[in-house]
Structures are given as C-alpha cells and as structure tokens.
Design a protein around this motif. Structure first.
Motif, short mmCIF file in Angstrom:
data_model
loop_
_atom_site.label_atom_id
_atom_site.label_comp_id
_atom_site.label_asym_id
_atom_site.label_seq_id
_atom_site.Cartn_x
_atom_site.Cartn_y
_atom_site.Cartn_z
N LEU A 74 0.82 -1.21 0.00
CA LEU A 74 0.00 0.00 0.00
C LEU A 74 0.85 1.26 0.00
O LEU A 74 1.91 1.30 0.63
N ARG A 75 0.35 2.29 -0.69
CA ARG A 75 0.95 3.61 -0.68
C ARG A 75 -0.15 4.61 -0.36
O ARG A 75 -1.16 4.67 -1.07
N LEU A 76 0.04 5.38 0.71
CA LEU A 76 -0.94 6.39 1.12
C LEU A 76 -0.36 7.77 0.91
O LEU A 76 0.84 7.99 1.13
N ASP A 77 -1.20 8.70 0.49
CA ASP A 77 -0.85 10.11 0.38
C ASP A 77 -1.82 10.86 1.27
O ASP A 77 -3.03 10.82 1.05
N THR A 105 -9.92 -7.59 4.63
CA THR A 105 -9.68 -8.25 3.34
C THR A 105 -9.15 -9.67 3.46
O THR A 105 -9.23 -10.43 2.50
N GLY A 106 -8.55 -9.99 4.59
CA GLY A 106 -7.91 -11.30 4.73
C GLY A 106 -6.54 -11.35 4.07
O GLY A 106 -5.89 -12.41 4.06
N LEU A 107 -6.08 -10.23 3.54
CA LEU A 107 -4.76 -10.15 2.92
C LEU A 107 -3.73 -9.72 3.94
O LEU A 107 -4.06 -9.07 4.93
N GLU A 108 -2.48 -10.07 3.70
CA GLU A 108 -1.39 -9.60 4.54
C GLU A 108 -0.90 -8.27 3.98
O GLU A 108 -0.73 -8.14 2.76
N VAL A 109 -0.71 -7.28 4.83
CA VAL A 109 -0.13 -6.01 4.39
C VAL A 109 1.38 -6.16 4.55
O VAL A 109 1.90 -6.18 5.65
N GLY A 110 2.06 -6.28 3.42
CA GLY A 110 3.50 -6.50 3.45
C GLY A 110 4.30 -5.23 3.58
O GLY A 110 5.35 -5.20 4.21
N ARG A 111 3.81 -4.17 3.00
CA ARG A 111 4.51 -2.89 3.03
C ARG A 111 3.48 -1.78 3.01
O ARG A 111 2.46 -1.88 2.33
N LEU A 112 3.78 -0.71 3.74
CA LEU A 112 2.87 0.44 3.80
C LEU A 112 3.71 1.71 3.77
O LEU A 112 4.37 2.04 4.75
N ASP A 113 3.73 2.38 2.63
CA ASP A 113 4.46 3.63 2.49
C ASP A 113 3.50 4.79 2.67
O ASP A 113 2.38 4.76 2.16
N VAL A 114 3.95 5.82 3.39
CA VAL A 114 3.11 6.99 3.64
C VAL A 114 3.85 8.24 3.15
O VAL A 114 5.00 8.47 3.52
N LYS A 115 3.16 9.02 2.33
CA LYS A 115 3.68 10.31 1.87
C LYS A 115 2.81 11.40 2.48
O LYS A 115 1.58 11.35 2.37
N ILE A 116 3.43 12.37 3.12
CA ILE A 116 2.70 13.52 3.65
C ILE A 116 2.81 14.62 2.60
O ILE A 116 3.89 15.15 2.36
N SER A 117 1.69 14.95 1.97
CA SER A 117 1.73 15.94 0.90
C SER A 117 1.45 17.36 1.38
O SER A 117 1.71 18.32 0.66
N TRP A 118 0.94 17.51 2.60
CA TRP A 118 0.72 18.85 3.14
C TRP A 118 0.45 18.77 4.64
O TRP A 118 0.07 17.73 5.16
#
Length: 130
Positions: A74-77, A105-118
């Motif tokens: 996942l990638r969050l902004d 979801t029953g899925l494994e979250v392997g990576r979670l990147d977070v970008k702070i845009s403001w």
C-alpha cells in the motif's frame, strides 16, 4: 442446491468451496477509508498542478495498492494536522491501516508507504516575527 455426494455447499469442506479474489483497487479504497478514521489525518493535496486541490479533512486520503498473491503493498498520500506530533500520528496511521486492511480483506499487508503531501496548520493567520 446440494453438492456432490449428498453434502450441501454450507457443509462442504472449506478448501473445496472455491476462492474469493479482491481487486487491488478495492483494497486501496478500503485503505483510504480506514486511514480517514485516524485522528490528525486528512486528504492528500490532490488536484493536478494545484487545480482542483482537495486539501481538507472531510475527504479521504488517497491510496494505491499492488497485490502479490495474498500480500498487499500500500501507498498512502495524506495531509496531517500541524502542529500534531508527526511520529505518533504516523505510527497510529500505520498500525490502524495495517490492522484494519488485514482484518477486512484477509490479505497480509507486506509494506505500507506513507507520503505527507501537506500540513494543516492549526491557525490560518500569519504570525508576526518579534
């Protein structure tokens, strides 16, 4: 409808019931929703070249997802309230999104990147320097 050998679909062994697949775009929308539930987290800057920007906390952050088997990347902004302490806010965001996406979801979250845009300042006015 009865299944083969006199069993019903509800009593058939789990492994013989088929599979459920969730598209990456659906996982991304789930991540957006659960991210919006975290205090001090709001929508990303959004828009194209600043046009149509949605810098507010009434909208959800944006998310992207890639699926690799049963693992979601996942990638969050996001936008973050300021002067909220960033490290605790991001830790709460990561933990909440990780836990809720896996649960829903029953899925494994392997990576979670977070970008702070403001950053969302607590006050809108300018302060004078002394």
């Amino acid at each position: 409808m009865p299944a083969a050998h006199g069993t019903t679909a509800a009593t058939a062994p789990t492994e013989s019931r088929g599979t459920t697949s969730i598209p990456a775009q659906v996982v991304a929308r789930i991540a957006e929703q659960v991210a919006s539930e975290v205090p001090h987290i709001g929508s990303d800057a959004g828009g194209v070249l600043g046009v149509g920007a949605r810098r507010d906390f009434a909208s959800r952050p944006s998310a992207e997802c890639d699926l690799y088997g049963s693992t979601a990347v996942l990638r969050l902004d996001v936008g973050v309230d300021f002067p909220a302490p960033l490290a605790p806010a991001l830790t709460a965001l990561r933990e909440h999104v990780h836990e809720r996406v896996e649960h829903l979801t029953g899925l494994e979250v392997g990576r979670l990147d977070v970008k702070i845009s403001w950053l969302n300042p607590a006050t809108r006015g300018r302060r004078t320097l002394r």
